[in-house]
Design a protein around this motif. Structure first.
Motif, PDB file in Angstrom:
ATOM      1  N   ALA A   1     -11.140  -1.813  -3.069  1.00 26.77           N
ATOM      2  CA  ALA A   1     -10.952  -3.139  -2.490  1.00 26.77           C
ATOM      3  C   ALA A   1     -12.293  -3.855  -2.512  1.00 26.77           C
TER       4      ALA A   1
ATOM      5  N   THR B   1       0.834  -1.205   0.000  1.00 24.16           N
ATOM      6  CA  THR B   1       0.000   0.000   0.000  1.00 24.16           C
ATOM      7  C   THR B   1       0.863   1.246   0.000  1.00 24.16           C
TER       8      THR B   1
ATOM      9  N   ASP C   1      -7.334  -3.430  -5.414  1.00 29.73           N
ATOM     10  CA  ASP C   1      -6.759  -4.128  -4.269  1.00 29.73           C
ATOM     11  C   ASP C   1      -7.591  -5.388  -4.020  1.00 29.73           C
ATOM     12  N   GLU C   2      -7.045  -6.347  -3.274  1.00 28.18           N
ATOM     13  CA  GLU C   2      -7.709  -7.640  -3.052  1.00 28.18           C
ATOM     14  C   GLU C   2      -8.121  -8.260  -4.391  1.00 28.18           C
TER      15      GLU C   2
ATOM     16  N   TRP D   1      -9.344   3.842  -6.233  1.00 29.26           N
ATOM     17  CA  TRP D   1      -8.671   2.793  -5.464  1.00 29.26           C
ATOM     18  C   TRP D   1      -9.764   1.968  -4.797  1.00 29.26           C
TER      19      TRP D   1
ATOM     20  N   THR E   1      -7.022   1.188   3.903  1.00 23.75           N
ATOM     21  CA  THR E   1      -6.158   1.811   2.894  1.00 23.75           C
ATOM     22  C   THR E   1      -6.300   3.326   2.926  1.00 23.75           C
TER      23      THR E   1
END
Length: 475
Positions: free
Chosen positions: A66, A43, A134-135, A64, A75
């Motif tokens: 997730a 991150t 993300d993820e 951004w 985050t």
């Protein structure tokens, strides 16, 4: 900005931001994929790179995202703290919290927006230059299709996927398929082919077979060990994760090679195919109807159980708005075969999916199908049906290896290709916090497998129906 990167972070940054002679990102078409274990500092690494880009290029718009809101919140908190640093804060106009509206706004008009995919974040936002998934190990194709078009309206977009190796129940087809493609390109390059790629794939992790308790393995897996991430932090992760397999994936970045294949049915499914002459002649018959969540796919499956042996088939599958298929589907159930309406030959019609289940139930009732023959599957029934199919396929595969009679078969036919493909691609998708799962297929269509799961449940739990006919074909 007063930020200093370690050697691996500098190398990753150079690769991510590399440009071709045209001035466009080298990975601007295929994107950047990063498979990396926890507690490395991903991150911070990606966040500081994006902060620099936002400062350099006025009006830059970044999403951004997730999968989980908790990850997205964490985050945002990390990067909000970065924005408050003494040498960065002069570039920041606003750090805005609030559910679903978290963002960092720069004085030159650039901004980073944060949100969770599970809440539908990112749909319909135009002019996005950078998207960070993300993820990525739980990125579904629907979320991908919703968000990537947002970056198609800018001249030089960049899409970054980052995640840990997926678990067996993660809906990881997007992440896995891109990894497979990257590894195949590398294999061809090693064999001497001059292969070009427009994708950057970076995998940070130890190797399968490495000692998970060795500091040497930890250093191989985590480039921030031991100078930034100490031994206690990694040992703490080792102790807190459920089992060693979880630590290998999340703590050491090692992919479970079984996950490089397809879904949990894929290897067993071909062993259970039989011709029409091997299908049971009569028994307890049931139908299953599965509607996709987006209302664009519907499948009809059947199951026939005779002498404890179950046989399943895909009867029909349609792509397109399900509203167009509801009336024809209801008519199919009341149509007569050998003088007997199909619904009369079935112990149960099991229906699942909000997109059409309630309407189909009403249409069947209007056509005088008794309510006792219709089951609109609740979530527990749906989860039970999925588990029932997986359990029986696994058991039958064992019987096939031992040369025993099969307790589950499916029809070997060109007309079953959609079911075969669905069985190959469908994965276990976690649906509840307590571990309940259903079928999902980010790279295909899960409804054929769902339909036969529902039909199997109906035949297993229903009662025989006598119609005075014997048919080898379920439909």
């Amino acid at each position: 900005m007063g930020v200093k990167h370690d050697g691996w972070q500098k190398g990753l940054g150079k690769a991510i931001l590399a440009k071709r002679s045209t001035g466009k990102y080298a990975a601007g078409i295929g994107g950047v994929l990063i498979s990396i274990c926890r507690q490395v500092g991903k991150t911070f690494t990606i966040g500081t790179i994006i902060f620099a880009l936002c400062i350099l290029f006025p009006g830059l718009k970044v999403l951004w995202t997730a999968h989980h809101a908790a990850t997205s919140d964490e985050t945002f908190d990390t990067l909000a703290a970065l924005a408050r640093r003494r040498r960065i804060s002069p570039y920041i106009r606003q750090v805005r919290g609030g559910n679903g509206k978290q963002r960092i706004v720069f004085t030159n008009g650039s901004r980073i927006m944060f949100g969770a995919r599970e809440h539908g974040f990112g749909r319909g936002i135009p002019g996005v230059s950078i998207v960070v998934f993300d993820e990525a190990q739980i990125l579904k194709s629907k979320a991908l299709n919703d968000m990537v078009p947002a970056a198609n309206t800018v001249k030089n977009p960049l899409v970054i996927y980052m995640g840990t190796p997926p678990t067996p129940t993660d809906p990881a087809e997007v992440f896995k398929s891109r990894r497979k493609k990257a590894l195949k390109i590398e294999e061809r390059r090693k064999s001497g082919e001059d292969v070009r790629s427009n994708t950057l794939y970076v995998e940070v992790g130890a190797d399968a077979g490495d000692d998970p308790d060795s500091h040497e393995t930890w250093a191989k897996a985590n480039p921030s060990f031991p100078h930034r991430t100490d031994a206690d932090a990694i040992q703490r992760l080792r102790e807190q994760l459920d089992d060693e397999a979880s630590f290998l994936r999340e703590g050491l970045g090692i992919w479970d090679e079984d996950l490089d294949g397809d879904g949990p049915l894929s290897k067993s499914w071909p062993m259970l195919a039989v011709g029409p002459d091997k299908a049971p002649a009569d028994g307890i018959r049931s139908f299953g109807v599965a509607f996709s969540a987006d209302g664009m796919r519907v499948s009809l499956g059947g199951c026939l159980i005779s002498d404890e042996s179950a046989h399943v088939e895909l009867i029909d599958a349609h792509q397109g708005p399900v509203e167009e298929q509801l009336a024809p589907l209801a008519d199919w159930f009341v149509a007569k075969v050998d003088g007997v309406a199909r619904w009369r030959r079935a112990s149960m019609i099991v229906i699942s999916g909000r997109a059409g289940a309630a309407v189909l139930e009403r249409l069947l009732l209007d056509r005088k199908v008794p309510c006792r023959r219709i089951v609109v599957a609740s979530s527990p029934i749906y989860y039970q049906s999925c588990g029932m199919l997986l359990e029986q396929v696994t058991a039958a595969a064992g019987e096939a290896k031992r040369g025993e009679a099969l307790s589950l078969t499916h029809l070997a036919s060109v007309g079953q290709s959609q079911l075969d493909e669905s069985a190959k691609k469908s994965t276990q998708e976690k649906r509840t916090r307590d571990g309940a799962w259903g079928w999902g297929s980010p790279a295909g269509d899960e409804t054929p497998v769902e339909a036969i799961s529902l039909a199997l449940y109906g035949a297993r739990t229903g009662k025989p129906v006598s119609t005075g006919t014997r048919k080898a074909v379920i439909a």
